[in-house]
Design a protein around this motif. Structure first.
Motif, PDB file in Angstrom:
ATOM      1  N   MET A   1      -3.044  57.706   1.410  1.00 46.96           N
ATOM      2  CA  MET A   1      -4.204  58.448   1.624  1.00 46.96           C
ATOM      3  C   MET A   1      -4.566  59.319   0.489  1.00 46.96           C
ATOM      4  SD  MET A   1      -6.667  59.677   3.594  1.00 46.96           S
ATOM      5  CE  MET A   1      -7.529  61.099   4.113  1.00 46.96           C
ATOM      6  N   ILE A   2      -3.418  60.058  -0.117  1.00 45.22           N
ATOM      7  CA  ILE A   2      -3.438  60.709  -1.216  1.00 45.22           C
ATOM      8  C   ILE A   2      -3.710  60.133  -2.497  1.00 45.22           C
ATOM      9  CG2 ILE A   2      -1.936  62.338  -2.816  1.00 45.22           C
ATOM     10  CD1 ILE A   2      -2.069  63.897  -0.252  1.00 45.22           C
ATOM     11  N   SER A   3      -3.112  58.931  -2.588  1.00 42.76           N
ATOM     12  CA  SER A   3      -3.675  58.230  -3.783  1.00 42.76           C
ATOM     13  C   SER A   3      -4.944  57.623  -3.934  1.00 42.76           C
ATOM     14  CB  SER A   3      -2.639  56.857  -3.955  1.00 42.76           C
ATOM     15  OG  SER A   3      -2.977  55.826  -2.700  1.00 42.76           O
ATOM     16  N   ARG A   4      -5.589  57.478  -2.722  1.00 41.14           N
ATOM     17  CA  ARG A   4      -7.203  57.106  -2.395  1.00 41.14           C
ATOM     18  C   ARG A   4      -8.118  58.296  -3.007  1.00 41.14           C
ATOM     19  NH1 ARG A   4      -9.410  53.807   2.676  1.00 41.14           N
ATOM     20  NH2 ARG A   4      -8.213  55.699   3.674  1.00 41.14           N
ATOM     21  N   LEU A   5      -7.363  59.345  -2.631  1.00 36.44           N
ATOM     22  CA  LEU A   5      -8.215  60.676  -2.684  1.00 36.44           C
ATOM     23  C   LEU A   5      -8.025  60.929  -4.336  1.00 36.44           C
ATOM     24  CD1 LEU A   5      -9.860  63.350  -1.801  1.00 36.44           C
ATOM     25  CD2 LEU A   5      -7.608  64.345  -1.422  1.00 36.44           C
ATOM     26  N   THR A   6      -6.923  60.985  -4.756  1.00 36.46           N
ATOM     27  CA  THR A   6      -6.691  60.899  -6.356  1.00 36.46           C
ATOM     28  C   THR A   6      -7.678  60.176  -7.112  1.00 36.46           C
ATOM     29  OG1 THR A   6      -4.387  61.762  -5.786  1.00 36.46           O
ATOM     30  CG2 THR A   6      -4.990  61.175  -8.176  1.00 36.46           C
ATOM     31  N   LYS A   7      -7.743  59.060  -6.667  1.00 38.13           N
ATOM     32  CA  LYS A   7      -8.492  57.905  -7.341  1.00 38.13           C
ATOM     33  C   LYS A   7      -9.813  58.031  -7.389  1.00 38.13           C
ATOM     34  CE  LYS A   7      -9.246  52.817  -7.683  1.00 38.13           C
ATOM     35  NZ  LYS A   7      -8.686  51.431  -6.935  1.00 38.13           N
ATOM     36  N   PHE A   8     -10.321  58.722  -6.146  1.00 39.25           N
ATOM     37  CA  PHE A   8     -11.736  58.976  -5.997  1.00 39.25           C
ATOM     38  C   PHE A   8     -12.063  60.031  -6.777  1.00 39.25           C
ATOM     39  CE2 PHE A   8     -14.930  61.670  -3.570  1.00 39.25           C
ATOM     40  CZ  PHE A   8     -16.060  60.678  -3.707  1.00 39.25           C
ATOM     41  N   LEU A   9     -11.145  61.226  -6.804  1.00 42.82           N
ATOM     42  CA  LEU A   9     -11.447  62.646  -7.582  1.00 42.82           C
ATOM     43  C   LEU A   9     -11.453  61.909  -9.412  1.00 42.82           C
ATOM     44  CD1 LEU A   9     -11.822  65.481  -7.944  1.00 42.82           C
ATOM     45  CD2 LEU A   9      -9.070  65.349  -7.987  1.00 42.82           C
ATOM     46  N   THR A  10     -10.497  61.216  -9.653  1.00 38.04           N
ATOM     47  CA  THR A  10     -10.348  60.888 -11.054  1.00 38.04           C
ATOM     48  C   THR A  10     -11.540  59.979 -11.546  1.00 38.04           C
ATOM     49  OG1 THR A  10      -8.838  59.125 -10.457  1.00 38.04           O
ATOM     50  CG2 THR A  10      -7.974  61.491 -10.986  1.00 38.04           C
ATOM     51  N   ASN A  11     -12.049  59.306 -10.516  1.00 40.00           N
ATOM     52  CA  ASN A  11     -13.226  58.150 -10.796  1.00 40.00           C
ATOM     53  C   ASN A  11     -14.459  59.205 -11.089  1.00 40.00           C
ATOM     54  OD1 ASN A  11     -11.667  55.754 -10.879  1.00 40.00           O
ATOM     55  ND2 ASN A  11     -12.223  55.374  -8.894  1.00 40.00           N
ATOM     56  N   HIS A  12     -14.497  60.065 -10.202  1.00 43.70           N
ATOM     57  CA  HIS A  12     -15.732  61.019 -10.138  1.00 43.70           C
ATOM     58  C   HIS A  12     -15.704  62.082 -11.559  1.00 43.70           C
ATOM     59  CE1 HIS A  12     -19.148  63.490  -9.266  1.00 43.70           C
ATOM     60  NE2 HIS A  12     -18.288  64.272  -9.299  1.00 43.70           N
ATOM     61  N   LEU A  13     -14.816  62.341 -11.944  1.00 45.46           N
ATOM     62  CA  LEU A  13     -14.543  63.126 -13.081  1.00 45.46           C
ATOM     63  C   LEU A  13     -14.762  62.433 -14.201  1.00 45.46           C
ATOM     64  CD1 LEU A  13     -11.633  65.199 -12.230  1.00 45.46           C
ATOM     65  CD2 LEU A  13     -14.025  65.784 -12.141  1.00 45.46           C
ATOM     66  N   ARG A  14     -14.311  60.838 -14.243  1.00 48.78           N
ATOM     67  CA  ARG A  14     -14.437  60.111 -15.449  1.00 48.78           C
ATOM     68  C   ARG A  14     -15.928  59.527 -15.579  1.00 48.78           C
ATOM     69  NH1 ARG A  14     -10.905  56.103 -13.658  1.00 48.78           N
ATOM     70  NH2 ARG A  14      -9.411  57.540 -14.216  1.00 48.78           N
ATOM     71  N   GLU A  15     -16.571  59.400 -14.663  1.00 49.09           N
ATOM     72  CA  GLU A  15     -18.065  59.050 -14.566  1.00 49.09           C
ATOM     73  C   GLU A  15     -18.789  60.225 -15.129  1.00 49.09           C
ATOM     74  OE1 GLU A  15     -18.937  58.221 -10.515  1.00 49.09           O
ATOM     75  OE2 GLU A  15     -18.020  56.223 -10.489  1.00 49.09           O
ATOM     76  N   GLN A  16     -18.500  61.415 -14.649  1.00 52.82           N
ATOM     77  CA  GLN A  16     -19.106  62.846 -15.281  1.00 52.82           C
ATOM     78  C   GLN A  16     -18.628  62.910 -16.521  1.00 52.82           C
ATOM     79  OE1 GLN A  16     -21.871  64.247 -13.555  1.00 52.82           O
ATOM     80  NE2 GLN A  16     -21.343  62.338 -12.027  1.00 52.82           N
ATOM     81  N   LYS A  17     -17.643  62.583 -17.152  1.00 50.13           N
ATOM     82  CA  LYS A  17     -17.019  62.514 -18.509  1.00 50.13           C
ATOM     83  C   LYS A  17     -16.686  64.211 -18.709  1.00 50.13           C
ATOM     84  CE  LYS A  17     -19.435  58.902 -20.691  1.00 50.13           C
ATOM     85  NZ  LYS A  17     -20.346  58.461 -19.921  1.00 50.13           N
TER      86      LYS A  17
END
Length: 70
Positions: A1-17
């Motif tokens: 669960m935590i790893s999915r949340l972390t992945k979701f967060l980091t993907n969004h931040l990466r998309e936003q640069k």
């Protein structure tokens, strides 16, 4: 669960640069501006002669800001 949340967060931040704190700051600025516009709009609903151009110009500004931050 935590790893999915972390992945979701980091993907969004990466998309936003953006880093976490830059993203947070931009979200806070947007939220503050929306709160200000909401307050002015509420006052304008009772007193139409107040904030006649402030709300529409701020909405235009926020639209431009949102497009720029994408």
């Amino acid at each position: 669960m935590i790893s999915r949340l972390t992945k979701f967060l980091t993907n969004h931040l990466r998309e936003q640069k953006e880093s976490y704190f830059v993203h947070m700051w931009n979200a806070w600025k947007l939220a503050g501006n929306l709160l200000l516009v909401t307050s002015k709009c509420f006052v304008h609903s009772f007193f139409p002669f107040l904030f006649t151009k402030a709300v529409s110009s701020k909405i235009e500004y926020l639209g431009n800001l949102a497009r720029r931050l994408r």
